[in-house]
Scaffold this active site. Structure first.
Site, mmCIF file in Angstrom:
data_model
loop_
_atom_site.group_PDB
_atom_site.id
_atom_site.type_symbol
_atom_site.label_atom_id
_atom_site.label_comp_id
_atom_site.label_asym_id
_atom_site.label_seq_id
_atom_site.Cartn_x
_atom_site.Cartn_y
_atom_site.Cartn_z
ATOM 1 N N ASP A 203 0.832 -1.197 0.000
ATOM 2 C CA ASP A 203 0.000 0.000 0.000
ATOM 3 C C ASP A 203 0.871 1.252 0.000
ATOM 4 O O ASP A 203 1.879 1.311 0.712
ATOM 5 C CB ASP A 203 -0.897 -0.027 1.255
ATOM 6 C CG ASP A 203 -1.816 1.162 1.358
ATOM 7 O OD1 ASP A 203 -2.750 1.258 0.555
ATOM 8 O OD2 ASP A 203 -1.583 2.010 2.249
ATOM 9 N N GLU A 261 14.170 -14.807 -1.543
ATOM 10 C CA GLU A 261 14.490 -15.958 -0.696
ATOM 11 C C GLU A 261 13.356 -16.974 -0.692
ATOM 12 O O GLU A 261 13.575 -18.182 -0.534
ATOM 13 C CB GLU A 261 14.762 -15.510 0.751
ATOM 14 C CG GLU A 261 16.031 -14.715 0.965
ATOM 15 C CD GLU A 261 16.193 -14.344 2.426
ATOM 16 O OE1 GLU A 261 15.732 -15.132 3.298
ATOM 17 O OE2 GLU A 261 16.757 -13.264 2.718
#
Length: 539
Positions: A203, A261
């Site tokens: 956001d 990752e």
């Protein structure tokens, strides 16, 4: 056609769920995660690739979840962490990726970090938020404004300083110039990655950093009406100091390394005077956001010239970046009312979906638009949105697009709740309920299913290059090109008949997508109102 293997998010269709308005399982009138769990098969039936879940975190709900009090806790209003895990597991069983909102630029004033920060100027988190002394005359440090109206600064009597908030005064901004803040935010993101989410919608992702000199913004050359409504003074400023700072780029790279990752993706919301340029900066190079979207197609302007300009501007900047388009979400008037002027003709919603999903990039769909819902009229006394209450009557806020989903046409609460819904459900929405459209082969809902399924089998629409064509109003036309094949996508953006001359090759109309209202003959395309055509260019 040979298809090159692509990352799943490129060309993906993402369905946005606003949990408090989607499905209520316990009769309190507010949607929740168990309610969403029960409706996941419906979302999967649309053929979308992912579900984006708007905030469900612990919050005082001053801004309905976009004021987070604890990033790792589910608000009891929505359920529990176990409920979220159940949603995640079931979604994956159904082949849906799960994207969750992350509100990073600010927190709730009730967040433990802010409570500690505001106590005094010497505590461990004293500099975790943006504090500044008053000017000599007691006024705010500069002229920065809140998007929700008024100054972006609020005086705090504990510290005898002002704190910054780009939104509500109960949403203080974090100080991302402090390394510990960045580390803490990354830890919050990792918490949800460890639970197995597939990605994040970030956001207000260009609001993370501010000008450390606190320089005032200059007046805007022209009023910004893409990010805010015309009557909002926020648009009077050129926002060169209070957001979109260069320091954000290294931070976004830190986020990307973390996401890599786990093999997770990101889509960022960008609201800025030049949001298309920022979108390009934030997605280029493959080392920041995976994709981004702006408010540029969430405005009231739906002329072909305007839409064409937005697409061309993004393409001129984006390079190897990737865009994500949206024509509706929880912050703007529903597209049937904003662009379609509440037309009763079903072809409008169908052609707009086809246009959106024919653009180069990914796409976000707003819940209920697949039912062709219009903006709900909400009386002032029923308003919940603080933005609308502050800006009434010229801007009525965001409640009109946030009313609950109508599931059952003949049920109390439209099948959304057994209690009193938190916002009223218009009778016109119940007349377009899922129960009525689900088994109607000619419904807008089933057109959405059909078109999304068809598009998924057409890599040219998911990955192909795009070229805009010169067209007279109200026709928007462009070509898509992929692996030696070229298609024409043409749309009449009006209720009037239109004609477009296309002399650049023989057209072979494609079947299977359900579009109507356009006919190609002898290099001439004739459109009925809201007509649309997707055709292969031969030769």
């Amino acid at each position: 056609m040979i298809q090159i293997q692509q990352e799943w998010w490129r060309g993906a269709v993402i369905y946005q769920v606003y949990p408090r308005s989607f499905a209520d399982s316990n009769g309190d009138g507010v949607g929740d995660l168990p309610g969403l769990l029960g409706k996941l098969p419906y979302i999967a039936s649309l053929g979308v690739d992912a579900v984006w879940i708007s905030p469900f975190f612990k919050s005082p709900m001053k801004d309905f979840g976009y004021d987070v009090a604890d990033h790792r806790e589910v608000d009891p209003l929505f359920g529990s962490l176990a409920d979220f895990d159940a949603v995640l597991h079931r979604a994956h069983e159904l082949g849906l990726k799960v994207i969750i909102d992350q509100v990073l630029s600010h927190t709730s004033a009730s967040h433990a970090w802010f409570k500690e920060s505001r106590e005094n100027k010497n505590n461990p988190k004293a500099d975790w938020y943006i504090w500044a002394d008053a000017k000599a005359d007691g006024t705010a440090p500069n002229n920065w404004l809140s998007i929700f109206g008024g100054p972006a600064w609020t005086w705090d009597t504990r510290r005898c300083q002002y704190y910054l908030h780009n939104f509500l005064s109960s949403q203080p901004d974090l100080n991302f110039h402090h390394p510990a803040v960045q580390d803490a935010i990354l830890a919050e993101i990792r918490f949800w990655l460890d639970r197995g989410v597939d990605g994040f919608r970030f956001d207000a992702c260009n609001f993370h950093f501010h000008d450390q000199q606190l320089r005032s913004n200059p007046p805007a050359d022209s009023h910004d009406v893409k990010t805010v409504s015309r009557d909002n003074p926020y648009g009077f400023q050129s926002h060169i100091y209070d957001k979109s700072q260069p320091e954000n780029l290294p931070f976004l790279k830190r986020i990307r390394r973390l996401l890599n990752e786990y093999g997770a993706m990101s889509v960022g919301e960008v609201g800025d005077d030049d949001s298309l340029k920022i979108m390009a900066q934030y997605t280029e190079g493959g080392n920041k956001l995976h994709m981004a979207y702006s408010f540029n197609l969430l405005t009231s302007d739906c002329t072909a010239a305007y839409i064409r300009q937005q697409i061309e501007d993004l393409e001129s900047h984006i390079g190897d970046g990737w865009g994500c388009w949206s024509i509706g979400n929880h912050d703007v008037m529903r597209v049937l009312s904003r662009w379609g002027k509440n037309t009763a003709h079903p072809r409008f919603s169908r052609s707009m979906l086809a246009m959106l999903l024919s653009l180069r990039g990914s796409a976000c769909l707003w819940q209920g638009d697949e039912l062709a819902l219009a903006e709900a009229e909400i009386a002032f006394e029923q308003l919940q949105d603080p933005y609308g209450i502050a800006m009434w009557p010229e801007f009525k806020g965001r409640d009109g697009c946030r009313t609950p989903m109508p599931w059952q046409h003949d049920a109390i609460g439209a099948g959304f709740t057994s209690g009193k819904p938190w916002l009223p459900i218009p009778a016109s929405h119940q007349e377009r309920a899922v129960s009525l459209q689900d088994t109607d082969a000619a419904s807008t809902l089933n057109f959405n299913r059909q078109f999304i399924s068809w598009r998924k089998s057409q890599p040219i629409l998911q990955y192909g290059d795009i070229k805009l064509l010169d067209c007279p109003e109200p026709v928007l036309a462009f070509t898509r090109h992929y692996l030696g094949e070229t298609w024409l996508c043409a749309f009449n953006l009006s209720e009037s008949a239109a004609v477009f001359a296309f002399p650049d090759g023989e057209l072979e109309a494609l079947s299977g997508h359900g579009l109507s209202g356009a006919k190609a003959e002898n290099g001439r395309i004739s459109f009925d109102h809201w007509g649309a055509l997707i055709a292969r260019i031969k030769g």
